[in-house]
Design an enzyme around this catalytic site. Structure first.
Site, PDB file in Angstrom:
ATOM      1  N   GLY A  88      -5.962 -18.036  24.694  1.00  0.00           N
ATOM      2  CA  GLY A  88      -5.043 -17.533  23.678  1.00  0.00           C
ATOM      3  C   GLY A  88      -3.606 -17.463  24.161  1.00  0.00           C
ATOM      4  CG  ASP A  89      -2.276 -14.975  27.419  1.00  0.00           C
ATOM      5  OD1 ASP A  89      -1.735 -14.304  26.525  1.00  0.00           O
ATOM      6  OD2 ASP A  89      -2.957 -14.467  28.317  1.00  0.00           O
TER       7      ASP A  89
END
Length: 405
Positions: free
Chosen positions: A175-176
């Site tokens: 997600g980052d």
């Protein structure tokens, strides 16, 4: 300590970026900028710096192996952003920048007197990239957010894994990274608009939840019009066959993706089972999906009769889409990754010979590069950057003594 190469390179040379933030999502936006030639000045807390400097169990002579991935090509200055004088110094730094990247909890910049409105009054052309868990607005905006939560709440984690089992997380902070890539994309669009339409900057609002949500392909429309809630499907995708992992005789696995008609026909020829291509159960994409379990069993029985070398040679011969499931040990030895520069050996005074990921995508005229692996000392470039801003040695000494830098 590694030293930056002063010779300009890449398509972003001349772009000035101030990176304020820590750990992964925000700093990876800065890494993308630095990889393509921008001057990226990373703002860190005096003394401690970005926590990523100390992350990870595996280290080399006391130095974390995360840092050279996130800090490469960047410069470091130290500023105590919780101090009024530090905030004033940050505003002075930002006044000369093209881009500000930050991934603080929403409202933090505003609390420090650096809201977008205040910064645009100071620097109208500034592009402000704001990375957060849930975005700058909405009911969840004030919540802290990490990649694992964004992956979960977006629906991405739900479809990962196996039916009737708890959905696992990915082995990386996906997600980052996704959010950083979308934020970088937004930054480039904002810069293009600024330079084509009167020089006005804007805010790029990138949220982890939305970046993960953007990867869900047709799941939203499937639910909207057919009431379908896509479920986790293990090693393949439901109703898509053959497109899965299949075992070789030596216990390794290969991905075979032969779910379109022409590709499936080539696979049946590689298997010496050409009659399967005309079998009513497998003759169309829909039919193969309806009989996916049976078809996967047939393909697996064939693949498991061959060792990986023979299996992949056969698939290669017939033009079937395939790829072995590689560990990082196999990736770094793969000649294709090596030849394209995606895996490269680097000589560094701090790490010695170290294998690092290269820069992608590949640009024909202005490629990116890795010219150094980042500063080992917090504030290593204070003298250079603050000197360029007009601060004297005495002024910097005073700020240092007071814990501002």
């Amino acid at each position: 300590m590694s030293k930056p190469q002063e010779k300009p390179f890449g398509p972003l040379q001349g772009l000035r970026v101030v990176e304020m933030g820590q750990l992964l999502a925000g700093p990876f936006v800065g890494t993308r900028c630095a990889d393509f030639g921008a001057e990226v000045v990373k703002v860190e807390a005096p003394g401690t710096g970005d926590p990523i400097r100390n992350w990870g169990r595996l280290q080399h002579e006391g130095k974390t192996l995360w840092w050279p991935i996130m800090a490469r090509n960047k410069k470091s200055v130290s500023i105590n952003l919780r101090d009024g004088d530090g905030q004033a110094l940050a505003r002075q730094l930002i006044a000369e920048a093209d881009v500000l990247i930050e991934n603080f909890k929403p409202g933090t910049l505003e609390k420090w007197g650096m809201s977008p409105a205040e910064l645009h009054a100071l620097n109208p052309g500034l592009v402000i990239v704001r990375v957060s868990g849930f975005g700058q607005t909405g009911p969840y905006a004030s919540r802290p957010g990490f990649a694992s939560v964004g992956e979960a709440m977006s629906g991405l984690r739900y479809i990962n894994g196996y039916p009737d089992m708890p959905p696992p997380r990915f082995g990386i902070s996906l997600g980052d990274t996704l959010t950083a890539l979308f934020a970088f994309e937004g930054m480039m669009m904002a810069l293009y608009h600024r330079d084509r339409n009167g020089g006005r900057g804007q805010v790029v609002d990138a949220a982890i939840t939305e970046s993960c949500f953007a990867m869900l392909e047709s799941t939203v429309t499937e639910y909207s019009k057919a009431g379908e809630v896509r479920q986790p499907s293990g090693t393949g995708i439901a109703k898509i066959a053959p497109s899965n992992i299949y075992p070789a005789k030596d216990g390794t696995y290969v991905v075979i993706a032969a779910n379109i008609d022409a590709m499936f026909r080539r696979l049946t020829q590689a298997m010496d089972r050409p009659e399967l291509a005309d079998d009513p159960r497998f003759v169309t994409h829909i039919a193969r999906g309806d009989h996916a379990e049976l078809l996967d069993t047939i393909v697996a029985e064939w693949s498991s009769s061959l060792d990986m070398e023979t299996l992949t040679a056969r698939l290669e011969e017939f033009g079937v889409v395939y790829g072995p499931i590689n560990s990082i040990a196999e990736v770094v030895k793969d000649p294709h990754f090596r030849e394209r520069g995606m895996v490269r050996d680097y000589q560094d005074p701090d790490f010695g010979t170290i294998t690092i990921p290269g820069v992608f995508p590949v640009l024909s005229e202005t490629p990116g590069d890795v010219v150094w692996l980042g500063p080992q000392d917090v504030g290593a470039h204070n003298a250079e950057i603050y000197g360029r801003m007009g601060l004297t040695e005495a002024e910097m000494g005073d700020l240092r003594q007071r814990g501002v830098i």
